[in-house]
Scaffold this motif. Sequence first.
Motif, PDB file in Angstrom:
ATOM      1  N   ASP A 143       0.862  -1.182   0.000  1.00 36.08           N
ATOM      2  CA  ASP A 143       0.000   0.000   0.000  1.00 36.08           C
ATOM      3  C   ASP A 143       0.900   1.235   0.000  1.00 36.08           C
ATOM      4  O   ASP A 143       1.683   1.426   0.936  1.00 36.08           O
ATOM      5  CB  ASP A 143      -0.880  -0.021   1.248  1.00 36.08           C
ATOM      6  CG  ASP A 143      -1.783   1.205   1.355  1.00 36.08           C
ATOM      7  OD1 ASP A 143      -1.753   2.049   0.438  1.00 36.08           O
ATOM      8  OD2 ASP A 143      -2.511   1.320   2.358  1.00 36.08           O
ATOM      9  N   ASP A 146       0.898   3.221   3.189  1.00 37.16           N
ATOM     10  CA  ASP A 146       1.315   2.574   4.438  1.00 37.16           C
ATOM     11  C   ASP A 146       2.540   3.303   5.001  1.00 37.16           C
ATOM     12  O   ASP A 146       3.530   3.487   4.292  1.00 37.16           O
ATOM     13  CB  ASP A 146       1.660   1.107   4.175  1.00 37.16           C
ATOM     14  CG  ASP A 146       2.004   0.369   5.461  1.00 37.16           C
ATOM     15  OD1 ASP A 146       1.062   0.007   6.183  1.00 37.16           O
ATOM     16  OD2 ASP A 146       3.202   0.165   5.725  1.00 37.16           O
ATOM     17  N   GLU A 411      -2.660  -3.224  14.926  1.00 38.39           N
ATOM     18  CA  GLU A 411      -4.083  -3.124  14.601  1.00 38.39           C
ATOM     19  C   GLU A 411      -4.254  -2.762  13.135  1.00 38.39           C
ATOM     20  O   GLU A 411      -3.661  -1.803  12.655  1.00 38.39           O
ATOM     21  CB  GLU A 411      -4.759  -2.067  15.481  1.00 38.39           C
ATOM     22  CG  GLU A 411      -4.835  -2.455  16.944  1.00 38.39           C
ATOM     23  CD  GLU A 411      -5.540  -1.385  17.769  1.00 38.39           C
ATOM     24  OE1 GLU A 411      -6.288  -0.577  17.175  1.00 38.39           O
ATOM     25  OE2 GLU A 411      -5.316  -1.356  18.987  1.00 38.39           O
ATOM     26  N   ARG A 412      -5.081  -3.534  12.437  1.00 37.74           N
ATOM     27  CA  ARG A 412      -5.359  -3.258  11.027  1.00 37.74           C
ATOM     28  C   ARG A 412      -6.862  -3.097  10.789  1.00 37.74           C
ATOM     29  O   ARG A 412      -7.346  -3.367   9.702  1.00 37.74           O
ATOM     30  CB  ARG A 412      -4.821  -4.400  10.157  1.00 37.74           C
ATOM     31  CG  ARG A 412      -3.314  -4.367   9.938  1.00 37.74           C
ATOM     32  CD  ARG A 412      -2.887  -3.205   9.093  1.00 37.74           C
ATOM     33  NE  ARG A 412      -1.532  -3.362   8.579  1.00 37.74           N
ATOM     34  CZ  ARG A 412      -0.889  -2.437   7.879  1.00 37.74           C
ATOM     35  NH1 ARG A 412      -1.466  -1.274   7.624  1.00 37.74           N
ATOM     36  NH2 ARG A 412       0.339  -2.656   7.435  1.00 37.74           N
ATOM     37  N   THR A 413      -7.599  -2.661  11.842  1.00 37.81           N
ATOM     38  CA  THR A 413      -9.049  -2.474  11.684  1.00 37.81           C
ATOM     39  C   THR A 413      -9.340  -1.472  10.575  1.00 37.81           C
ATOM     40  O   THR A 413     -10.181  -1.692   9.709  1.00 37.81           O
ATOM     41  CB  THR A 413      -9.665  -1.981  13.009  1.00 37.81           C
ATOM     42  OG1 THR A 413      -9.219  -2.813  14.069  1.00 37.81           O
ATOM     43  CG2 THR A 413     -11.187  -1.997  12.929  1.00 37.81           C
ATOM     44  N   ASN A 414      -8.640  -0.350  10.610  1.00 37.49           N
ATOM     45  CA  ASN A 414      -8.715   0.655   9.543  1.00 37.49           C
ATOM     46  C   ASN A 414      -7.433   1.489   9.588  1.00 37.49           C
ATOM     47  O   ASN A 414      -6.587   1.290  10.458  1.00 37.49           O
ATOM     48  CB  ASN A 414      -9.968   1.542   9.680  1.00 37.49           C
ATOM     49  CG  ASN A 414     -10.060   2.173  11.058  1.00 37.49           C
ATOM     50  OD1 ASN A 414      -9.088   2.736  11.556  1.00 37.49           O
ATOM     51  ND2 ASN A 414     -11.224   2.042  11.693  1.00 37.49           N
ATOM     52  N   PHE A 415      -7.308   2.414   8.642  1.00 39.58           N
ATOM     53  CA  PHE A 415      -6.072   3.189   8.515  1.00 39.58           C
ATOM     54  C   PHE A 415      -5.805   4.039   9.759  1.00 39.58           C
ATOM     55  O   PHE A 415      -4.670   4.181  10.200  1.00 39.58           O
ATOM     56  CB  PHE A 415      -6.164   4.078   7.274  1.00 39.58           C
ATOM     57  CG  PHE A 415      -4.886   4.812   6.960  1.00 39.58           C
ATOM     58  CD1 PHE A 415      -3.766   4.135   6.504  1.00 39.58           C
ATOM     59  CD2 PHE A 415      -4.790   6.188   7.142  1.00 39.58           C
ATOM     60  CE1 PHE A 415      -2.583   4.807   6.214  1.00 39.58           C
ATOM     61  CE2 PHE A 415      -3.610   6.862   6.860  1.00 39.58           C
ATOM     62  CZ  PHE A 415      -2.511   6.170   6.391  1.00 39.58           C
ATOM     63  N   SER A 417      -6.793   3.453  12.911  1.00 39.35           N
ATOM     64  CA  SER A 417      -6.375   2.639  14.061  1.00 39.35           C
ATOM     65  C   SER A 417      -4.917   2.207  13.914  1.00 39.35           C
ATOM     66  O   SER A 417      -4.182   2.101  14.901  1.00 39.35           O
ATOM     67  CB  SER A 417      -7.285   1.419  14.207  1.00 39.35           C
ATOM     68  OG  SER A 417      -7.118   0.536  13.122  1.00 39.35           O
ATOM     69  N   THR A 418      -4.480   1.965  12.666  1.00 40.94           N
ATOM     70  CA  THR A 418      -3.075   1.608  12.431  1.00 40.94           C
ATOM     71  C   THR A 418      -2.159   2.762  12.815  1.00 40.94           C
ATOM     72  O   THR A 418      -1.169   2.586  13.537  1.00 40.94           O
ATOM     73  CB  THR A 418      -2.860   1.242  10.947  1.00 40.94           C
ATOM     74  OG1 THR A 418      -3.685   0.133  10.619  1.00 40.94           O
ATOM     75  CG2 THR A 418      -1.411   0.875  10.685  1.00 40.94           C
TER      76      THR A 418
END
Length: 494
Positions: A143, A146, A411-415, A417-418
Amino acid sequence: MDNNLKIVKKYFQDKSFVEANIRSFDRFIEKDMKEIIKEVGDIIPTIIPTDVEEFKIKVDNLLITKPWLIEADGAKIDVLPNEARMRELTYSSPIYVDVSSIIDGMQAENFTTLLGKIPIMIKSKYCHLSGMKEEQLIENGEDPKDPGGYFILNGNERVLVMIEDLASNRFFVEKQSVGPSAYTGKLFSERRSLRIPHLVEQMKGGIIYLSFTRFKRIPIIAVIKALGLTKDQEITRFINEDRQYDDVFINLYNLVDVKTQDDALEYLSRQGGITLPKEVRIERTKDQLDRYLLPHLGVTPEARIMKAYNLCKLVKKFLMVAREGYSNEDKDHYINKRIKLSGDLLGDLVTINLRVLVNDMMYNFQRLVKRGKFQSIKIIIREKLLTSRIKSAMATGSWPGGRQGVSQNMERTNFLSTNSHLQRVVSLLSTSQENFEARALHCTHIGRLCPIETPEGTPIGLRKNLAMLSSITHEDYNEEAVKKVLANLGVRLA
């Protein structure tokens, strides 16, 4: 408002959310690792072959490459982060060092060997993704948005959570509501991974005591004299200067029989419970003082007199607060706090485990010598030992010093949270205790820590997040340049 948005947008075009962690890791690999290897010094076994008078093993010249592996067919290939995730590999680089054996002053062997492997942070200088353009990142299954700043162990993405702690090598005096001492002074002396707590107390009789490592409540004047500052007049001058504290004379009178440095060392050895012949006791006490008393000032005999002067300064500050009512320093002010980033945490981990590897090399060498089977030092180095210990700590989060949860699954729940997880800062204070002042917002948090993002419940205020525009500097300075500036300002340097 439009101009403000343009400035913020431009800021994040040039800088990453996790830039501080990436810079910390790069600094660890490029500078700290070399210093850690250098500190190993010469390895001198106690058991050597009978026909040899002197045997030394030297380890130097560190080399770390970008991650690669050898396939089953013998082909050497570069490993990219996405491949490490898919194949459940650890994204790590080999550590190469030059090892040489010196027998009776002559070099016998010299070779380059693999010392172990160390996990590499994504988007750091030693990562294959560093410097890649957006199109290249997409081609390699990454990504482009990222931020990096994390590690891959066995295919899992792991984050090293930043730790907030009191600044080391600073002396804090606090008033106590309970206990034998109305005031206590605390200092954490830090040198690399070694962090020694020092406690200064004054009992009802007026005697000031120092506690550190195995020495519990030793009269501080005895320690000062054992370091070489033996004249009562000099001790009084260094502590009192323009003041007059009767406490100093009480403490000196308490140890009137301790006149020389050897008397003080003998006194300390008895108080420390060292039961050996006198000469050995004194040498052992000197070694304890060199290694564990204020190690940030040095760990050699030359640093002893400087330690004595600094202990006088600590006594002076303690008495200024206890006797003259000087205000205590605010421990929650961010000038008195430090944040340990990924590079600092890895430095602690590697230092401890490198020591374990050196001890293992010594054991293997001496075992082979005893059996008469020693041929080469190549066979005494177990590179898997360092690799497995580092990997285990990062996979479980168990760190030196008994700390838990330092490494966590990202955490990879959403961008959002990351990014939040990558910017998390955790205090070492217990969540089960009140610690009201530590949990409260402080005016020095502005621009450094987010005032909103903290969980509810017991960890409130102890688990925080860096502000998005915050920047963390490293304590890099040129000692000679600082001395020159101070001299130009009129400071007389010893």
